[in-house]
Design a protein around this motif. Sequence first.
Motif, PDB file in Angstrom:
ATOM      1  N   SER A 152       1.536   3.971  -2.663  1.00  0.00           N
ATOM      2  CA  SER A 152       0.625   3.087  -1.928  1.00  0.00           C
ATOM      3  C   SER A 152       0.742   1.671  -2.483  1.00  0.00           C
ATOM      4  O   SER A 152       1.275   1.464  -3.583  1.00  0.00           O
ATOM      5  CB  SER A 152      -0.803   3.623  -1.982  1.00  0.00           C
ATOM      6  OG  SER A 152      -1.190   3.900  -3.293  1.00  0.00           O
ATOM      7  N   VAL A 176       3.119   3.195   1.679  1.00  0.00           N
ATOM      8  CA  VAL A 176       1.916   2.935   2.478  1.00  0.00           C
ATOM      9  C   VAL A 176       1.572   1.469   2.249  1.00  0.00           C
ATOM     10  O   VAL A 176       1.499   1.026   1.091  1.00  0.00           O
ATOM     11  CB  VAL A 176       0.721   3.814   2.038  1.00  0.00           C
ATOM     12  CG1 VAL A 176      -0.489   3.543   2.931  1.00  0.00           C
ATOM     13  CG2 VAL A 176       1.085   5.287   2.044  1.00  0.00           C
ATOM     14  N   TYR A 198      -1.407   1.772   6.921  1.00  0.00           N
ATOM     15  CA  TYR A 198      -2.662   2.543   6.817  1.00  0.00           C
ATOM     16  C   TYR A 198      -3.759   1.990   7.722  1.00  0.00           C
ATOM     17  O   TYR A 198      -4.805   2.596   7.897  1.00  0.00           O
ATOM     18  CB  TYR A 198      -3.155   2.593   5.366  1.00  0.00           C
ATOM     19  CG  TYR A 198      -3.583   1.264   4.784  1.00  0.00           C
ATOM     20  CD1 TYR A 198      -4.874   0.782   4.953  1.00  0.00           C
ATOM     21  CD2 TYR A 198      -2.690   0.483   4.061  1.00  0.00           C
ATOM     22  CE1 TYR A 198      -5.265  -0.444   4.420  1.00  0.00           C
ATOM     23  CE2 TYR A 198      -3.065  -0.734   3.542  1.00  0.00           C
ATOM     24  CZ  TYR A 198      -4.358  -1.189   3.717  1.00  0.00           C
ATOM     25  OH  TYR A 198      -4.740  -2.399   3.194  1.00  0.00           O
TER      26      TYR A 198
END
Length: 331
Positions: A152, A176, A198
Amino acid sequence: MTTMNHRVVLASRPQGGISPANFRLEAVPVPEVGPGEVLVRVRFLSLDPYMRMKMNDVKSYTPPQVLDEVMVGGTVGEVVASNNPRFAPGDAVAGGGGWQEFHLSDGKALRKVDRSLPLEAYLGPAGMPGVTAWHGIFNIIAPKAGETVLISAAAGAVGSVAGQLVKSVGARAVGVAGGPDKCRHAVEVLGYDACIDYRADLAGQMAKAVPNGIDGIFENVGGAVMDAALKHINVFGRIALCGLVSGGYNAEPMPIRDATVLLTQRVMLRGFILSDHLDVFPRALADLGARVASGHLKWHRTVAKGIAAAPEAFIGMLGGANLGKQLVDLG
Ligand SMILES: NC(=O)c1ccc[n+]([C@@H]2O[C@H](COP(=O)([O-])OP(=O)(O)OC[C@H]3O[C@@H](n4cnc5c(N)ncnc54)[C@H](OP(=O)(O)O)[C@@H]3O)[C@@H](O)[C@H]2O)c1
């Protein structure tokens, strides 16, 4: 040489959201160099999410930032005067000079750096963020060829290095990130196999991007992104819990929605703070420096100009305005 040092101090602690009013710009005389000391002119200041945590007066892994003192921060710069035999004027050095144009050091926390890389690389892929990625990927997740690792904040300072390290061992890297531009950068420039925006249908994109599940998670943001990823974690998955920036580091609780999978999938979740692993630095920096020098490790920076711009740039970075490493160029 100018005689004034412009600096940013913490004026007040954020109550909930952070604002430029929490900072104060000051001008003070450039300090005199005492015995054993080195005066450094800062060229680049690093802006990092941990600084937001330090602005809270709460128990943490590091003491709070002191009110009315210069904001802490990693810097690279040039020695302009030295009474320390280890340093001479003109040396390029990395250290923790903080949010200011000049800083004095006793030399203990200063490191000479090689000018063969751009100076600001030592605040990014060849510095703390790079080593954070290196430690989390190689020492915690330890991906094998063919495995899937989810990262992420994939297009940020740490994430952009983490994804490329995963690819370098033949594993699949899924990022992400916030928005189509960052996702495009992650795939086309950084080499991620897929990237999930996201902000749009997180669950649906996640299911498509990890058809074989997830073997490792390099977690930088927590919250909804981590909850969505946990639904796909494979048996004996490994999580390097590096950061929880989606909570804004406002000292509010950061829950995990359903911990059941940690049990049923026998997941290893390892929170880590890089400063506990100083032994990792020499090997990691040598490896990362070589990857940057050879051009194999791609990196990007977002650069604000001038010390007065630091508070807005910092707040922007926390909200995702940066691509790659957020820096302030002090000239
Ligand atoms: N454990 C350690 O020792 C250590 C050391 C260094 C860094 N860290 C952690 O590593 C993480 C990345 O640090 P960095 O310096 O590389 O920062 P960065 O990723 O360059 O910048 C922060 C990024 O966080 C993302 N973000 C902000 N709010 C978000 C939200 N609500 N949901 C999802 N993403 C959000 C934004 O990217 P998007 O635009 O993609 O949302 C933003 O660009 C941070 O959590 C930091 O605290 C930990």
